[in-house]
Motif scaffolding. Structure first.
Motif: not given
Length: 306
Positions: A163-169
């Motif tokens: 989720r964090v990777a998706v949110e920060t790209g």
């Protein structure tokens, strides 16, 4: 110990010292001091003949989320951080279990080495600041479900890192730790000692009910609680193998089936996957790709559990 309570990360690219960010983010770190703290693990690196393979896959700049498998050496995460620092010159910000930050001396030592409490907000801020962040999605349960001489992942739906990777790209970079389950032989389940240590002595909350403290045999030929023997492992060889970067769907959606991804872009999300705006679907999809990549790295470089 590290533990994925929600998994993320942050920090600033510059060498700022001892300041706390506005908005309650993780503190900046004295990078020179953090490097000296990590170099104290040089003896353990030599003891385990630890090597880092595939360091060229780590980005020279910009945020990236490293994920790895936890093992019975536990504090080998500092060896990995030291090897990355030596290979790339970049300080890795490790996400740590909050229990360490409740212990004054341990908490200060952890923070001085660049460790931050493993919250999603800390992870997000670090990644947005261009940091390399390391997390272990399996946490302590992965250690306790391990088998001597074998590597595995036990994430059980823990997808906070994705989720964090998706949110920060940012890309997720799998790093398989080979040999980290060869340092201790577990003799008991550790349920009773775990309750005594975590709930009664340390007075931690119910989220620590799954934490155990098994009797183990390491370098000393007598059974000791793992919490005591953790710094006395067998001299097993350890290898860290870095896989290709895996990009979240929102970053990968611009590369079509006929497009050629840039060199070093790693695993791109397939076309026809969940829409970029569907964060939950993108999170699950990314977590599945990372898990498959970890399992493949274990198959190729380690000894997977049967």
């Amino acid at each position: 110990m590290t533990h994925d309570h929600s998994t993320g990360g942050e920090s600033a690219p510059g060498p700022r010292r001892g300041l706390v960010r506005d908005g309650g983010g993780p503190p900046d770190v004295d990078r020179a001091l953090a490097g000296r703290r990590l170099r104290l693990w040089g003896l353990r690196r030599a003891y385990h003949r630890a090597v880092l393979e595939g360091a060229h896959r780590l980005p020279a700049t910009g945020g990236a989320l490293l994920v790895s498998n936890h093992g019975r050496l536990d504090f080998d995460s500092f060896i990995l951080c030291l090897l990355v620092l030596r290979a790339t010159g970049r300080l890795v910000r490790l996400l740590g279990d909050r229990l360490w930050f409740g212990l004054p001396v341990a908490g200060r030592l952890m923070a001085s080495a660049g460790v931050v409490e493993g919250t999603r907000e800390n992870a997000r801020r670090l990644l947005e600041g261009g940091e390399l962040v390391l997390t272990y999605p399996g946490g302590v349960p992965e250690i306790l479900s391990s088998r001597y001489g074998r590597e595995h992942i036990d994430w059980r739906g823990r997808t906070g890192f994705a989720r964090v990777a998706v949110e920060t790209g940012v890309p997720v970079i799998p790093v398989v730790s080979v040999g980290v389950n060869n340092g201790h032989l577990f003799l008991t389940s550790g349920r009773r000692l775990g309750r005594l240590l975590y709930r009664r002595l340390l007075r931690l909350g119910p989220e620590y009910d799954a934490y155990r403290d098994p009797l183990t045999v390491g370098l000393l030929p007598l059974p000791l609680p793992f919490s005591t023997a953790v710094h006395l492992p067998l001299p097993c060889k350890v290898r860290y193998v870095v896989g290709e970067p895996i990009h979240p769907l929102s970053r990968a959606s611009g590369v079509g089936a006929g497009d050629r991804a840039p060199h070093g872009a790693g695993d791109r999300a397939p076309e026809g996957g969940p829409a970029g705006g569907d964060t939950l679907a993108a999170e699950r999809e990314l977590a599945e790709r990372v898990a498959r990549a970890m399992q493949e790295l274990i198959r190729r470089h380690g000894r997977p559990r049967p």
